[in-house]
Design a protein around this motif. Structure first.
Motif, PDB file in Angstrom:
ATOM      1  N   THR A  96       0.744  -1.392   0.168  1.00 21.86           N
ATOM      2  CA  THR A  96       0.008   0.124  -0.084  1.00 21.86           C
ATOM      3  C   THR A  96       0.696   1.218  -0.116  1.00 21.86           C
ATOM      4  O   THR A  96       0.358   2.328  -0.175  1.00 21.86           O
ATOM      5  CB  THR A  96      -1.000  -0.034   1.380  1.00 21.86           C
ATOM      6  OG1 THR A  96      -0.281  -0.247   2.403  1.00 21.86           O
ATOM      7  CG2 THR A  96      -1.994  -1.237   1.172  1.00 21.86           C
ATOM      8  N   CYS A  97       2.113   1.126   0.100  1.00 20.60           N
ATOM      9  CA  CYS A  97       3.019   2.556   0.319  1.00 20.60           C
ATOM     10  C   CYS A  97       4.315   2.144  -0.360  1.00 20.60           C
ATOM     11  O   CYS A  97       4.609   0.986  -0.281  1.00 20.60           O
ATOM     12  CB  CYS A  97       3.102   3.051   1.608  1.00 20.60           C
ATOM     13  SG  CYS A  97       3.710   1.916   2.817  1.00 20.60           S
ATOM     14  N   CYS A  98       5.053   3.026  -0.785  1.00 24.19           N
ATOM     15  CA  CYS A  98       6.139   2.746  -1.411  1.00 24.19           C
ATOM     16  C   CYS A  98       7.227   4.143  -1.120  1.00 24.19           C
ATOM     17  O   CYS A  98       6.752   5.080  -1.262  1.00 24.19           O
ATOM     18  CB  CYS A  98       6.175   2.386  -2.944  1.00 24.19           C
ATOM     19  SG  CYS A  98       5.803   3.649  -4.034  1.00 24.19           S
ATOM     20  N   VAL A  99       8.671   3.891  -1.509  1.00 20.79           N
ATOM     21  CA  VAL A  99       9.487   5.078  -1.653  1.00 20.79           C
ATOM     22  C   VAL A  99      10.423   4.538  -2.770  1.00 20.79           C
ATOM     23  O   VAL A  99      10.871   3.560  -3.112  1.00 20.79           O
ATOM     24  CB  VAL A  99      10.501   5.274  -0.393  1.00 20.79           C
ATOM     25  CG1 VAL A  99      11.168   3.962  -0.133  1.00 20.79           C
ATOM     26  CG2 VAL A  99      11.480   6.255  -0.671  1.00 20.79           C
ATOM     27  N   MET A 100      10.634   5.668  -3.638  1.00 17.50           N
ATOM     28  CA  MET A 100      11.270   5.436  -5.165  1.00 17.50           C
ATOM     29  C   MET A 100      12.566   6.124  -4.873  1.00 17.50           C
ATOM     30  O   MET A 100      12.599   7.454  -4.612  1.00 17.50           O
ATOM     31  CB  MET A 100      10.524   6.002  -6.381  1.00 17.50           C
ATOM     32  CG  MET A 100       9.102   5.335  -6.462  1.00 17.50           C
ATOM     33  SD  MET A 100       9.371   3.362  -6.749  1.00 17.50           S
ATOM     34  CE  MET A 100       7.564   3.121  -7.340  1.00 17.50           C
ATOM     35  N   LEU A 101      13.727   5.355  -4.815  1.00 24.62           N
ATOM     36  CA  LEU A 101      14.964   6.229  -4.722  1.00 24.62           C
ATOM     37  C   LEU A 101      16.016   6.370  -6.122  1.00 24.62           C
ATOM     38  O   LEU A 101      16.454   5.328  -6.629  1.00 24.62           O
ATOM     39  CB  LEU A 101      15.984   5.285  -3.862  1.00 24.62           C
ATOM     40  CG  LEU A 101      15.071   4.873  -2.506  1.00 24.62           C
ATOM     41  CD1 LEU A 101      16.231   4.034  -1.544  1.00 24.62           C
ATOM     42  CD2 LEU A 101      14.735   6.222  -1.714  1.00 24.62           C
ATOM     43  N   PRO A 102      16.069   7.463  -6.566  1.00 26.97           N
ATOM     44  CA  PRO A 102      16.976   7.561  -7.672  1.00 26.97           C
ATOM     45  C   PRO A 102      18.552   7.140  -7.226  1.00 26.97           C
ATOM     46  O   PRO A 102      18.710   7.471  -6.212  1.00 26.97           O
ATOM     47  CB  PRO A 102      17.024   8.980  -8.077  1.00 26.97           C
ATOM     48  CG  PRO A 102      16.611   9.684  -6.847  1.00 26.97           C
ATOM     49  CD  PRO A 102      15.964   8.691  -5.850  1.00 26.97           C
ATOM     50  N   ILE A 103      19.250   6.493  -8.124  1.00 27.73           N
ATOM     51  CA  ILE A 103      20.423   6.054  -7.855  1.00 27.73           C
ATOM     52  C   ILE A 103      21.664   6.498  -8.562  1.00 27.73           C
ATOM     53  O   ILE A 103      21.440   6.725  -9.956  1.00 27.73           O
ATOM     54  CB  ILE A 103      20.647   4.375  -8.175  1.00 27.73           C
ATOM     55  CG1 ILE A 103      19.455   3.677  -7.242  1.00 27.73           C
ATOM     56  CG2 ILE A 103      21.838   3.708  -7.928  1.00 27.73           C
ATOM     57  CD1 ILE A 103      19.598   3.845  -5.751  1.00 27.73           C
ATOM     58  N   PHE A 104      22.628   7.175  -8.082  1.00 30.67           N
ATOM     59  CA  PHE A 104      23.883   7.648  -8.490  1.00 30.67           C
ATOM     60  C   PHE A 104      24.854   6.912  -8.274  1.00 30.67           C
ATOM     61  O   PHE A 104      25.211   6.413  -7.075  1.00 30.67           O
ATOM     62  CB  PHE A 104      23.878   9.232  -8.268  1.00 30.67           C
ATOM     63  CG  PHE A 104      22.704  10.125  -8.524  1.00 30.67           C
ATOM     64  CD1 PHE A 104      22.589  10.662  -9.754  1.00 30.67           C
ATOM     65  CD2 PHE A 104      21.746  10.078  -7.375  1.00 30.67           C
ATOM     66  CE1 PHE A 104      21.504  11.424  -9.813  1.00 30.67           C
ATOM     67  CE2 PHE A 104      20.404  10.744  -7.734  1.00 30.67           C
ATOM     68  CZ  PHE A 104      20.335  11.444  -8.856  1.00 30.67           C
ATOM     69  N   ASP A 105      25.878   6.699  -9.326  1.00 31.88           N
ATOM     70  CA  ASP A 105      27.173   5.927  -8.943  1.00 31.88           C
ATOM     71  C   ASP A 105      28.448   6.753  -8.979  1.00 31.88           C
ATOM     72  O   ASP A 105      28.685   7.553 -10.049  1.00 31.88           O
ATOM     73  CB  ASP A 105      27.183   4.970 -10.072  1.00 31.88           C
ATOM     74  CG  ASP A 105      28.431   3.794  -9.946  1.00 31.88           C
ATOM     75  OD1 ASP A 105      28.844   3.625  -8.757  1.00 31.88           O
ATOM     76  OD2 ASP A 105      28.376   3.007 -10.746  1.00 31.88           O
ATOM     77  N   GLY A 106      29.149   6.767  -7.633  1.00 28.43           N
ATOM     78  CA  GLY A 106      30.283   7.543  -7.727  1.00 28.43           C
ATOM     79  C   GLY A 106      30.028   9.103  -7.762  1.00 28.43           C
ATOM     80  O   GLY A 106      29.179   9.567  -7.185  1.00 28.43           O
ATOM     81  N   ASP A 107      31.017   9.642  -8.654  1.00 27.18           N
ATOM     82  CA  ASP A 107      30.690  11.064  -8.900  1.00 27.18           C
ATOM     83  C   ASP A 107      29.922  11.371 -10.028  1.00 27.18           C
ATOM     84  O   ASP A 107      29.813  12.437 -10.402  1.00 27.18           O
ATOM     85  CB  ASP A 107      32.110  11.553  -8.918  1.00 27.18           C
ATOM     86  CG  ASP A 107      33.016  11.636  -7.919  1.00 27.18           C
ATOM     87  OD1 ASP A 107      32.371  11.579  -6.593  1.00 27.18           O
ATOM     88  OD2 ASP A 107      34.223  11.495  -7.945  1.00 27.18           O
TER      89      ASP A 107
END
Length: 506
Positions: A149-160
């Motif tokens: 019923t709920c969620c969080v979406m996390l953008p992913i960045f690699d290193g710099d």
């Protein structure tokens, strides 16, 4: 370059939850983003036994379209809940999300949604109740079928690298799980060299755009807040200013963060440690800067106004929050939002009033943006209490203790406000006016976790500075004698002189 050496499976140590990667974890190079995600999923040790799934959505070109897909990427699910794999995971593999709207899509491509928003805006997206979006896309309905019923979406960045490599989806069945899982997953991702936040610690706001000299103002803030917040036992304090980027998007930038309580493993601290910039037009700090009015929320757990990533703290944390808008003579018309948090069991009126007087002494160059002096007793704040049973806005003054007439299940029949002190500890709670001494002691035992091997006595304040040493009969008589709208008690250990126990200014 692919390393064909078989790598150790990092998920084998955890029997209740299994990180999985259908294609590649045994032969993939350790530097590959998918392997890092896979290892991070395996490292989350507090994965509940039921109703949670992690998935990594990665952009790729499919039939000339730029889309998200998850079928070839790692995911994690409890081994005791195979239904999530059979239903939701199986459907997630079939569908894809369009990143750029290219007009009419085939039925297996979904447009929009929090996943795409997180990727494009480079900020986490939170959905506290997916039932609101029922029918908006096929996967929402499958999530609800699985009680996600709920969620969080996390953008992913690699290193710099400043480009987003994909989005991690954390879907679950209870909003209170969002914040602790968010904090733990964030730590695991960071251990693998990944980030969920592309500007942490390096926000490029231009000092030239800020009037006056910012550095002396920051030094004054750091010194003043250290004294004021330690003396008033403030849990956490931030100072924010508003800035815009080259695309004219508005953000709140944190100039200062102070920790003043024992915050080890505290989700509130862990959450704010992840962000020194948050999107504009979100939260009480933004409202305060936009209106120049102080804002107070007696319990942020009830604050439905928090949107985006800030809604994580509203789903879990029970703190009072006060935000005031100040200006310094050092920086002209630059507005600062001072945001304070403390446990909601404390008397918000007493804490706020004394805190403002202390800030006036230790922040000499600062006044309210309206021109009023800090500690002005006539200053009012907008009280934001957005639970369904409470009015959305009220005016609250910093003088006295005023209990709002609300219908809260936790406060049924609690007619008298009690402000209790035990050594350096203080608690604010409510009890029926007919409560006897035994009722009060039962509550005090619970609030202060009193030692059952000790004998205690309770004094109540008859008038400022004058304490009655006789056991109280009922709260109503104490309140009438006090004539201040609340009962003030102090708990003492029998056999120990009062002067040895009493270290506060009361």
């Amino acid at each position: 370059m692919v390393n064909n050496r078989k790598l150790k499976d990092p998920s084998r140590a955890h029997c209740s939850r299994r990180a999985r990667w259908p294609y590649g974890h045994e032969t993939c190079d350790k530097g590959d983003v998918n392997f890092k995600i896979y290892s991070a999923f395996a490292g989350v040790k507090s994965f509940p036994l039921k109703r949670m799934i992690f998935q990594f959505w990665r952009p790729r070109t499919h039939d000339g379209r730029l889309v998200f897909e998850c079928g070839l990427n790692p995911f994690a699910v409890c081994i005791h809940n195979q239904g999530l794999c059979d239903i939701y995971r199986a459907k997630s593999v079939v569908y894809k999300y369009s990143i750029i709207d290219e007009g009419e899509n085939p039925p297996w491509i979904i447009s929009g949604g929090p996943l795409t928003t997180a990727f494009l805006n480079h900020f986490p997206e939170v959905v506290l109740d997916r039932r609101v979006g029922r029918g908006s896309d096929p996967l929402v309905d499958y999530r609800l079928e699985c009680d996600l019923t709920c969620c969080v979406m996390l953008p992913i960045f690699d290193g710099d690298d400043q480009s987003c490599r994909g989005v991690v989806e954390c879907s679950m069945n209870h909003p209170a799980l969002l914040l602790p899982i968010f904090n733990e997953l964030k730590r695991q991702l960071q251990r693998k060299g990944l980030r969920i936040y592309h500007v942490q610690g390096s926000w490029p706001y231009k000092a030239a755009a800020i009037p006056g000299d910012l550095e002396p103002a920051k030094i004054e803030i750091d010194k003043g807040l250290k004294i004021a917040c330690e003396s008033h036992d403030i849990t956490l304090c931030h100072v924010w200013i508003s800035c815009t980027d080259q695309m004219e998007r508005t953000y709140l930038v944190r100039l200062s963060q102070q920790h003043f309580a024992a915050l080890d493993d505290n989700p509130l601290k862990d959450f704010y440690d992840a962000f020194d910039v948050i999107p504009g037009e979100e939260g009480l700090a933004w409202k305060t800067l936009a209106t120049h009015q102080s804002h107070l929320c007696r319990n942020i757990y009830k604050l439905s106004d928090n949107k985006g990533v800030l809604s994580l703290i509203s789903a879990n944390m029970k703190y009072t929050c006060l935000v005031i808008c100040l200006r310094s003579t050092r920086t002209g018309e630059l507005d600062y939002a001072f945001e304070f948090f403390w446990p909601c069991t404390r008397n918000h009126s007493v804490v706020a009033e004394t805190l403002l007087h202390t800030l006036r002494k230790y922040l000499p160059s600062f006044k309210f943006a309206s021109g009023e002096q800090l500690g002005d007793e006539e200053l009012s704040s907008v009280v934001v209490e957005n639970s369904p049973s409470e009015a959305p806005n009220e005016t609250w003054t910093s003088v006295g203790v005023k209990r709002k007439p609300i219908n809260n299940p936790d406060d049924d029949d609690d007619d008298v406000a009690v402000y209790a002190l035990f050594g350096k500890q203080a608690r604010l709670f409510y009890l029926p006016s007919s409560s006897t001494f035994e009722n009060v002691m039962e509550k005090l035992n619970k609030e202060f976790d009193l030692d059952p091997t000790q004998t205690y006595k309770v004094n109540h304040e008859v008038c400022p500075g004058q304490w009655s040493h006789s056991n109280l009969v009922c709260l109503e008589s104490c309140r009438s004698a006090h004539n201040m709208g609340f009962v003030k008690l102090r708990v003492l250990v029998e056999g120990i002189p009062v002067r040895w126990q009493w270290k506060t200014n009361s």
